[in-house]
Every structure is written in structure tokens, then in C-alpha cells.
Design a protein around this motif. Structure first.
Motif, PDB file in Angstrom:
ATOM      1  N   GLN A   1     -38.069  75.135   0.852  1.00 14.51           N
ATOM      2  CA  GLN A   1     -38.608  73.900   1.757  1.00 14.51           C
ATOM      3  C   GLN A   1     -39.102  73.040   1.592  1.00 14.51           C
ATOM      4  N   LYS A   2     -39.968  72.583   0.742  1.00 12.42           N
ATOM      5  CA  LYS A   2     -40.338  71.318   0.209  1.00 12.42           C
ATOM      6  C   LYS A   2     -38.930  70.234   0.091  1.00 12.42           C
ATOM      7  N   ILE A   3     -37.898  71.360  -0.944  1.00  9.65           N
ATOM      8  CA  ILE A   3     -36.599  70.319  -0.916  1.00  9.65           C
ATOM      9  C   ILE A   3     -35.483  69.802  -0.210  1.00  9.65           C
ATOM     10  N   GLU A   4     -35.272  71.165   1.083  1.00 10.67           N
ATOM     11  CA  GLU A   4     -35.437  70.376   2.103  1.00 10.67           C
ATOM     12  C   GLU A   4     -36.209  68.941   2.911  1.00 10.67           C
ATOM     13  N   LYS A   5     -37.512  69.655   3.182  1.00 11.41           N
ATOM     14  CA  LYS A   5     -37.771  68.479   3.344  1.00 11.41           C
ATOM     15  C   LYS A   5     -37.624  67.033   2.645  1.00 11.41           C
ATOM     16  N   ALA A   6     -37.571  67.006   1.439  1.00 11.41           N
ATOM     17  CA  ALA A   6     -37.490  65.963   0.632  1.00 11.41           C
ATOM     18  C   ALA A   6     -36.454  65.614   0.846  1.00 11.41           C
ATOM     19  N   LYS A   7     -35.326  66.722   0.896  1.00 11.87           N
ATOM     20  CA  LYS A   7     -33.906  65.588   1.429  1.00 11.87           C
ATOM     21  C   LYS A   7     -33.484  64.917   2.823  1.00 11.87           C
ATOM     22  N   GLU A   8     -34.094  65.864   3.208  1.00  8.15           N
ATOM     23  CA  GLU A   8     -34.436  65.014   4.808  1.00  8.15           C
ATOM     24  C   GLU A   8     -35.168  63.311   5.467  1.00  8.15           C
ATOM     25  N   LEU A   9     -36.067  63.591   4.529  1.00  8.90           N
ATOM     26  CA  LEU A   9     -36.910  61.992   4.253  1.00  8.90           C
ATOM     27  C   LEU A   9     -35.955  61.558   3.190  1.00  8.90           C
ATOM     28  N   LEU A  10     -35.217  61.622   2.338  1.00  7.47           N
ATOM     29  CA  LEU A  10     -34.070  60.573   1.134  1.00  7.47           C
ATOM     30  C   LEU A  10     -33.120  60.213   2.200  1.00  7.47           C
ATOM     31  N   VAL A  11     -32.577  60.962   3.133  1.00  9.83           N
ATOM     32  CA  VAL A  11     -31.401  60.748   4.214  1.00  9.83           C
ATOM     33  C   VAL A  11     -31.774  59.474   5.258  1.00  9.83           C
ATOM     34  N   TYR A  12     -33.082  59.571   5.735  1.00  8.82           N
ATOM     35  CA  TYR A  12     -33.486  58.800   6.024  1.00  8.82           C
ATOM     36  C   TYR A  12     -34.523  57.401   5.426  1.00  8.82           C
ATOM     37  N   ASN A  13     -34.065  57.812   3.960  1.00  3.87           N
ATOM     38  CA  ASN A  13     -34.649  55.971   3.653  1.00  3.87           C
ATOM     39  C   ASN A  13     -35.802  55.455   3.727  1.00  3.87           C
ATOM     40  N   GLU A  14     -37.209  56.165   4.515  1.00  2.25           N
ATOM     41  CA  GLU A  14     -37.689  55.501   4.892  1.00  2.25           C
ATOM     42  C   GLU A  14     -38.517  55.631   3.719  1.00  2.25           C
ATOM     43  N   PHE A  15     -39.014  55.862   3.506  1.00  2.00           N
ATOM     44  CA  PHE A  15     -40.019  56.447   2.300  1.00  2.00           C
ATOM     45  C   PHE A  15     -39.614  56.031   0.860  1.00  2.00           C
ATOM     46  N   THR A  16     -40.699  55.669  -0.657  1.00  2.00           N
ATOM     47  CA  THR A  16     -40.226  56.160  -1.632  1.00  2.00           C
ATOM     48  C   THR A  16     -40.298  56.850  -1.976  1.00  2.00           C
ATOM     49  N   LEU A  17     -40.181  57.380  -3.062  1.00  2.00           N
ATOM     50  CA  LEU A  17     -39.729  58.273  -3.496  1.00  2.00           C
ATOM     51  C   LEU A  17     -41.118  59.077  -3.926  1.00  2.00           C
ATOM     52  N   SER A  18     -42.060  58.177  -4.309  1.00  2.00           N
ATOM     53  CA  SER A  18     -43.687  57.948  -4.155  1.00  2.00           C
ATOM     54  C   SER A  18     -44.175  58.489  -3.414  1.00  2.00           C
ATOM     55  N   GLU A  19     -44.111  57.717  -2.131  1.00  2.00           N
ATOM     56  CA  GLU A  19     -44.264  58.226  -0.860  1.00  2.00           C
ATOM     57  C   GLU A  19     -44.051  59.529  -0.350  1.00  2.00           C
TER      58      GLU A  19
ATOM     59  N   PHE B   1     -28.324  62.159  -5.069  1.00  2.00           N
ATOM     60  CA  PHE B   1     -28.541  62.824  -3.924  1.00  2.00           C
ATOM     61  C   PHE B   1     -28.224  61.626  -3.011  1.00  2.00           C
ATOM     62  N   LYS B   2     -29.362  61.107  -2.671  1.00  2.00           N
ATOM     63  CA  LYS B   2     -29.269  59.550  -2.453  1.00  2.00           C
ATOM     64  C   LYS B   2     -27.398  59.191  -1.838  1.00  2.00           C
ATOM     65  N   THR B   3     -26.988  58.967  -3.040  1.00  2.00           N
ATOM     66  CA  THR B   3     -25.706  58.250  -2.923  1.00  2.00           C
ATOM     67  C   THR B   3     -25.154  59.003  -2.739  1.00  2.00           C
ATOM     68  N   LEU B   4     -24.348  60.359  -2.370  1.00  2.00           N
ATOM     69  CA  LEU B   4     -24.505  61.394  -1.940  1.00  2.00           C
ATOM     70  C   LEU B   4     -23.557  61.089   0.281  1.00  2.00           C
ATOM     71  N   LYS B   5     -22.317  61.430   0.327  1.00  2.00           N
ATOM     72  CA  LYS B   5     -21.630  61.700   1.541  1.00  2.00           C
ATOM     73  C   LYS B   5     -21.643  63.302   1.782  1.00  2.00           C
ATOM     74  N   GLY B   6     -22.075  63.124   3.431  1.00  2.00           N
ATOM     75  CA  GLY B   6     -21.477  63.591   4.194  1.00  2.00           C
ATOM     76  C   GLY B   6     -23.030  64.943   4.709  1.00  2.00           C
ATOM     77  N   ASN B   7     -22.719  66.217   4.764  1.00  2.00           N
ATOM     78  CA  ASN B   7     -23.657  67.130   4.794  1.00  2.00           C
ATOM     79  C   ASN B   7     -24.535  67.827   3.634  1.00  2.00           C
ATOM     80  N   LYS B   8     -25.677  66.832   3.702  1.00  2.00           N
ATOM     81  CA  LYS B   8     -25.996  67.102   2.458  1.00  2.00           C
ATOM     82  C   LYS B   8     -27.395  68.416   2.744  1.00  2.00           C
ATOM     83  N   ARG B   9     -28.201  68.703   3.450  1.00  2.00           N
ATOM     84  CA  ARG B   9     -28.689  69.801   3.827  1.00  2.00           C
ATOM     85  C   ARG B   9     -28.622  70.756   4.941  1.00  2.00           C
ATOM     86  N   LYS B  10     -29.294  72.369   4.706  1.00  2.00           N
ATOM     87  CA  LYS B  10     -29.328  73.322   4.899  1.00  2.00           C
ATOM     88  C   LYS B  10     -29.673  73.270   6.642  1.00  2.00           C
TER      89      LYS B  10
END
Length: 180
Positions: free
Chosen positions: A120-138, A166-175
Motif C-alpha cells: 500500500q505504501k509503494i502504491e501511495k509512493a507511486k501516486e505521489l511520484l506521478v503527481y511530481n509535487e514532492f521530493t523523494l525525501s518528502e 519509475f518517474k520517467t515511465l509513461k502510461g498507466n503505472k499504478r494499480k
């Protein structure tokens, strides 16, 4: 049900079946009057058609409560998660000994509660990475990781990719959360 859209679908579908809903929230629906067996059968068919299921035994209800609690804590972390471990939060909220809940969860779901939390945490991390609003540290801090390295390590174990790749990939990245 794992999202507000799921709640809306269920509420609309129950209304179409002529069932009045008293309250509805993640993982639970309370109807205004008891359902007879034919109506319950209609509800089961509707749920199945929408890729949901009716949980009516005690063990399944406990597992669903655990999943809902984990998803809520990860999607909207509160201050209690900063002072308590996941096992303490789950045990306190559900009202059972954690070792019992952990054994039950593993025997039914085929994975540990800890693995479910990581997924679940990794899916949330994917979401936050896709939105590109936070640094990896945040992102690491928001998800309760002790360091960026710890998040990156778990991310790679689960996805096979580094967070930056992961951030550089295009398309549907999340479950969808119910498929994690």
C-alpha cells in the motif's frame, strides 16, 4: 470499498435496487431495514457485477477492517501513526491481539499484514511520484520511512524499478488499491 468513487457506486446501485441506506463508509454499509433472502441475493449479484463482494462472516469482516484501516492510515496519515507502530494501531483500533489478527490475515490473504502495508505504501509512493509535487525525501517522510534509501530499497523490491526510473515511465503505472 476502498475509495469515495466505490462508495458512490454502491450507494447508487443500492438505491436502484430500492434499498434505503442509513450510512455508508469504506468497507461498511448500514441499511435502514433488514434485507430478506431474495433482496440479499440481488445485492450479492449487484456487488459481484461491480467487482465487490458481500462480507458477512466474522473473519472476513475483521480482515476487511484491517485493510480499510491500513488504507486510511496511508492515504491520510494522522498524528497517531507517528507515535505508534502499525501493529499497535491495528490492535488498538480493531480490538484484538495483533498476533491473532496477523495469523488470521496471513492465512486468508496469503500475505502478511506487513507485506500488505508495504504494498500500500509503494502504491501511495507511486501516486505521489506521478503527481511530481514532492521530493523523494518528502515522500519518504510522509509514508513513515526512516530514510530515502529505505523507501528506495522497498520500492525497487516491489516494482523492480528505482523511484527515479519509475518517474520517467509513461502510461498507466499504478494499480487500483483493491488489487494491491
Amino acid at each position: 470499498m476502498v475509495c469515495k468513487r466505490c462508495i458512490k457506486v454502491i450507494k447508487d446501485e443500492l438505491s436502484n435496487l430500492g434499498i434505503e441506506v442509513e450510512s455508508i463508509e469504506l468497507g461498511q454499509v448500514i441499511v435502514k431495514s433488514p434485507l430478506n433472502e431474495p433482496k440479499l441475493s440481488e445485492v450479492r449479484k449487484m456487488l459481484h457485477a461491480n467487482e465487490f463482494e458481500l462480507i458477512d462472516d466474522k473473519k472476513s469482516k475483521l480482515i476487511e477492517r484491517i485493510k480499510t484501516l491500513i488504507i486510511e492510515r496511508i492515504q491520510q496519515p494522522g498524528e497517531t501513526s507517528l507515535n505508534m507502530t502499525s501493529s499497535e494501531i491495528i490492535s488498538k483500533e480493531i480490538g484484538y491481539d495483533y498476533s491473532y489478527l496477523s495469523h488470521l490475515f496471513s492465512s486468508v490473504e496469503g500475505i502478511t499484514i506487513e507485506r500488505y502495508i508495504i504494498n500500500q505504501k509503494i502504491e501511495k509512493a507511486k501516486e505521489l511520484l506521478v503527481y511530481n509535487e514532492f521530493t523523494l525525501s518528502e515522500i519518504a517522510f510522509q509514508l513513515g520511512y526512516s530514510s530515502v534509501q529505505h523507501l528506495s530499497s522497498q520500492f525497487k523490491k516491489v516494482t523492480g524499478l528505482t523511484p527515479s526510473h519509475f518517474k520517467t515511465l509513461k502510461g498507466n503505472k499504478r494499480k487500483p488499491l483493491d488489487m494491491v
